[in-house]
Design an enzyme around this catalytic site. Sequence first.
Site, PDB file in Angstrom:
ATOM      1  N   HIS A  61       0.835  -1.220   0.000  1.00  0.00           N
ATOM      2  CA  HIS A  61       0.000   0.000   0.000  1.00  0.00           C
ATOM      3  C   HIS A  61       0.866   1.266   0.000  1.00  0.00           C
ATOM      4  O   HIS A  61       0.484   2.284   0.575  1.00  0.00           O
ATOM      5  CB  HIS A  61      -0.996  -0.001   1.173  1.00  0.00           C
ATOM      6  CG  HIS A  61      -2.140  -0.950   0.951  1.00  0.00           C
ATOM      7  ND1 HIS A  61      -3.383  -0.545   0.551  1.00  0.00           N
ATOM      8  CD2 HIS A  61      -2.205  -2.302   1.033  1.00  0.00           C
ATOM      9  CE1 HIS A  61      -4.176  -1.604   0.412  1.00  0.00           C
ATOM     10  NE2 HIS A  61      -3.485  -2.690   0.705  1.00  0.00           N
ATOM     11  N   ASP A 107       2.120   2.329  -3.107  1.00  0.00           N
ATOM     12  CA  ASP A 107       2.115   2.927  -4.462  1.00  0.00           C
ATOM     13  C   ASP A 107       1.284   4.206  -4.528  1.00  0.00           C
ATOM     14  O   ASP A 107       1.749   5.244  -5.012  1.00  0.00           O
ATOM     15  CB  ASP A 107       1.720   1.905  -5.547  1.00  0.00           C
ATOM     16  CG  ASP A 107       0.374   1.230  -5.352  1.00  0.00           C
ATOM     17  OD1 ASP A 107      -0.247   1.420  -4.284  1.00  0.00           O
ATOM     18  OD2 ASP A 107      -0.063   0.507  -6.287  1.00  0.00           O
ATOM     19  N   GLY A 160      -8.767 -13.800  -8.151  1.00  0.00           N
ATOM     20  CA  GLY A 160      -9.042 -13.488  -6.749  1.00  0.00           C
ATOM     21  C   GLY A 160      -7.938 -13.950  -5.812  1.00  0.00           C
ATOM     22  O   GLY A 160      -8.141 -14.092  -4.610  1.00  0.00           O
ATOM     23  N   LEU A 178      -2.888 -11.965  -7.324  1.00  0.00           N
ATOM     24  CA  LEU A 178      -1.759 -12.039  -8.259  1.00  0.00           C
ATOM     25  C   LEU A 178      -1.986 -11.152  -9.485  1.00  0.00           C
ATOM     26  O   LEU A 178      -1.313 -11.281 -10.502  1.00  0.00           O
ATOM     27  CB  LEU A 178      -1.534 -13.499  -8.689  1.00  0.00           C
ATOM     28  CG  LEU A 178      -1.150 -14.439  -7.555  1.00  0.00           C
ATOM     29  CD1 LEU A 178      -1.115 -15.884  -8.040  1.00  0.00           C
ATOM     30  CD2 LEU A 178       0.200 -14.064  -6.964  1.00  0.00           C
ATOM     31  N   SER A 216      -4.555 -10.731 -11.748  1.00  0.00           N
ATOM     32  CA  SER A 216      -5.086 -11.214 -13.032  1.00  0.00           C
ATOM     33  C   SER A 216      -5.745 -10.060 -13.790  1.00  0.00           C
ATOM     34  O   SER A 216      -5.684 -10.009 -15.022  1.00  0.00           O
ATOM     35  CB  SER A 216      -6.088 -12.340 -12.802  1.00  0.00           C
ATOM     36  OG  SER A 216      -7.100 -11.905 -11.917  1.00  0.00           O
ATOM     37  N   SER A 217      -6.339  -9.132 -13.070  1.00  0.00           N
ATOM     38  CA  SER A 217      -7.031  -8.046 -13.780  1.00  0.00           C
ATOM     39  C   SER A 217      -6.030  -7.104 -14.449  1.00  0.00           C
ATOM     40  O   SER A 217      -6.230  -6.689 -15.595  1.00  0.00           O
ATOM     41  CB  SER A 217      -7.995  -7.297 -12.865  1.00  0.00           C
ATOM     42  OG  SER A 217      -7.334  -6.778 -11.755  1.00  0.00           O
ATOM     43  N   GLU A 270      -9.438   0.495 -14.007  1.00  0.00           N
ATOM     44  CA  GLU A 270      -9.791  -0.004 -12.669  1.00  0.00           C
ATOM     45  C   GLU A 270     -10.630   1.030 -11.924  1.00  0.00           C
ATOM     46  O   GLU A 270     -11.640   0.706 -11.304  1.00  0.00           O
ATOM     47  CB  GLU A 270      -8.523  -0.275 -11.840  1.00  0.00           C
ATOM     48  CG  GLU A 270      -7.675  -1.431 -12.318  1.00  0.00           C
ATOM     49  CD  GLU A 270      -8.137  -2.775 -11.772  1.00  0.00           C
ATOM     50  OE1 GLU A 270      -9.045  -2.814 -10.931  1.00  0.00           O
ATOM     51  OE2 GLU A 270      -7.581  -3.795 -12.226  1.00  0.00           O
ATOM     52  N   ASP A 302       0.341  -2.860  -9.911  1.00  0.00           N
ATOM     53  CA  ASP A 302       0.063  -4.113 -10.610  1.00  0.00           C
ATOM     54  C   ASP A 302       0.352  -3.966 -12.105  1.00  0.00           C
ATOM     55  O   ASP A 302       1.000  -4.815 -12.722  1.00  0.00           O
ATOM     56  CB  ASP A 302      -1.400  -4.527 -10.399  1.00  0.00           C
ATOM     57  CG  ASP A 302      -1.772  -4.559  -8.932  1.00  0.00           C
ATOM     58  OD1 ASP A 302      -0.855  -4.534  -8.092  1.00  0.00           O
ATOM     59  OD2 ASP A 302      -2.965  -4.596  -8.617  1.00  0.00           O
ATOM     60  N   TYR A 362     -10.301  -1.684   0.648  1.00  0.00           N
ATOM     61  CA  TYR A 362      -9.137  -1.053   0.014  1.00  0.00           C
ATOM     62  C   TYR A 362      -9.352   0.460  -0.046  1.00  0.00           C
ATOM     63  O   TYR A 362      -8.464   1.246   0.290  1.00  0.00           O
ATOM     64  CB  TYR A 362      -8.965  -1.621  -1.404  1.00  0.00           C
ATOM     65  CG  TYR A 362      -7.730  -1.125  -2.127  1.00  0.00           C
ATOM     66  CD1 TYR A 362      -6.535  -1.834  -2.067  1.00  0.00           C
ATOM     67  CD2 TYR A 362      -7.752   0.061  -2.865  1.00  0.00           C
ATOM     68  CE1 TYR A 362      -5.403  -1.388  -2.730  1.00  0.00           C
ATOM     69  CE2 TYR A 362      -6.623   0.521  -3.523  1.00  0.00           C
ATOM     70  CZ  TYR A 362      -5.452  -0.206  -3.455  1.00  0.00           C
ATOM     71  OH  TYR A 362      -4.327   0.247  -4.106  1.00  0.00           O
TER      72      TYR A 362
HETATM   73  C1  GLA Z   1      -3.419  -3.950  -4.889  1.00  0.00           C
HETATM   74  C2  GLA Z   1      -3.499  -2.664  -5.707  1.00  0.00           C
HETATM   75  C3  GLA Z   1      -2.112  -2.029  -5.864  1.00  0.00           C
HETATM   76  C4  GLA Z   1      -1.428  -1.867  -4.513  1.00  0.00           C
HETATM   77  C5  GLA Z   1      -1.498  -3.165  -3.707  1.00  0.00           C
HETATM   78  C6  GLA Z   1      -1.013  -2.998  -2.292  1.00  0.00           C
HETATM   79  O1  GLA Z   1      -2.670  -4.911  -5.576  1.00  0.00           O
HETATM   80  O2  GLA Z   1      -4.076  -2.923  -6.965  1.00  0.00           O
HETATM   81  O3  GLA Z   1      -2.230  -0.799  -6.532  1.00  0.00           O
HETATM   82  O4  GLA Z   1      -1.959  -0.790  -3.803  1.00  0.00           O
HETATM   83  O5  GLA Z   1      -2.828  -3.673  -3.640  1.00  0.00           O
HETATM   84  O6  GLA Z   1       0.314  -2.631  -2.263  1.00  0.00           O
END
Ligand code: GLA
Length: 396
Positions: free
Chosen positions: A38, A40, A131, A134, A136-137, A169, A181, A230
């Site tokens: 968390h 980014d 889910g 990893l 996937s989206s 997203e 991601d 989130y």
């Molecule tokens: C998810 C979000 C990312 C990042 C991580 C936590 O993967 O899509 O942008 O914030 O959680 O580091």
Amino acid sequence: MLNQEIYDKVVARFESEFGAKPETVAYAPGRIEVLGNHTDYNEGYVFSAAIDKGTFFAVSPSADEKVTLVALDIGASGQKFECALADVAPVKSGATWANYPLGTFNWLMGGAPAKAGKGFKAVFGGNIPLGAGLSSSAALEMATAIALQKIYGTSFGKTDLAKIGQKAEHTFAGCPCGLLDQASSMYGKAGALVKSDFRYNTFETVSMGEGAAFMMVKSNARHALVDGAYATRRQACEDAAKYFAGVLRGKEVTHLRDVTMAEWVLYRGGLGETTARRAVHPIGEDERVIQGAALLEKGDIKGFGALMYDSHESSRNWFENSCEELDAIVDAAKAIPEVYGARLSGGGFGGSCCLLVDPAAADGIAAKIVKEYKARFGDEPVCSLISPSDGASLVG
Ligand code: GLA
């Protein structure tokens, strides 16, 4: 080619669906987050890697203004979604999976998809478990972006394509994620970690060496980042950054990246208890990534692993984005000498853990973790060694 059998499956389905070979095919990998959780969207630092599982997106332009998407992995024999160019918009119910490619297309076209003139037909599929944390989206978004860039002749660079996926997203899928991601999927490199700085969007690759490998352990606690947890974490971080901007006079603070641990300790009293607890997590994570980089340079894998354990403790105690299943995996890992570090990977609230392990001991480690987990929860987590891999590209 990595995952050749899935490429073959996607292309074969394209041919049976549309009666010709696709004009182009792109591949994009999922990612593991190794250190820096968390951070980014707080403009901080992360170590991650592209994984050896991913998504293929096969596409041709269509003669008319129709968009046709076939998702190979949804349902028993795939699922189809169709709409007119003029109707490209977030899908609120039913085929919500279409939001990832549709949103990516929408923003690749600058938010005016009707101006594309012609539609496209696509088939996509992959082997990233859904889910599982990893990404996937993000892999689907990046494969879509690269393939459609070829079809429509746009010329965005990697970081801009990552941002297009992120915007999909935010506006189509409803998850206010950072750029991790998508950037990991774009900038991954075989055998290396990606060290990202999300203030400047710079992405360096750092070699891992031979003596250690990553093992993903997928819990069966499904994570759903669009559920709201989130978003509330992100909001708390932004509220805290505003507070610190007010109390740290003379220092420019726009994000938690700008706040040190010492400042948090001194000024946390003025924040609500929950907001203070949330804020300390990305602040600590940034410090751990910086320390981790120095340790990797010295080849100190065990030191790096210890930071991964600290990261998980911070998730568990402060950010509260862990869950019983992930805690159990990390606790089991701690008792195994050949595991150097373990933590949750990605958004949290379920999903997967990332372990740093001695690859020679992988089978024994997996057996021990599965045994402990099964005794407690009744089902088995999936353990797999991950090879850091190259990022997204056109493959056909
Ligand atoms: C998810 C979000 C990312 C990042 C991580 C936590 O993967 O899509 O942008 O914030 O959680 O580091």
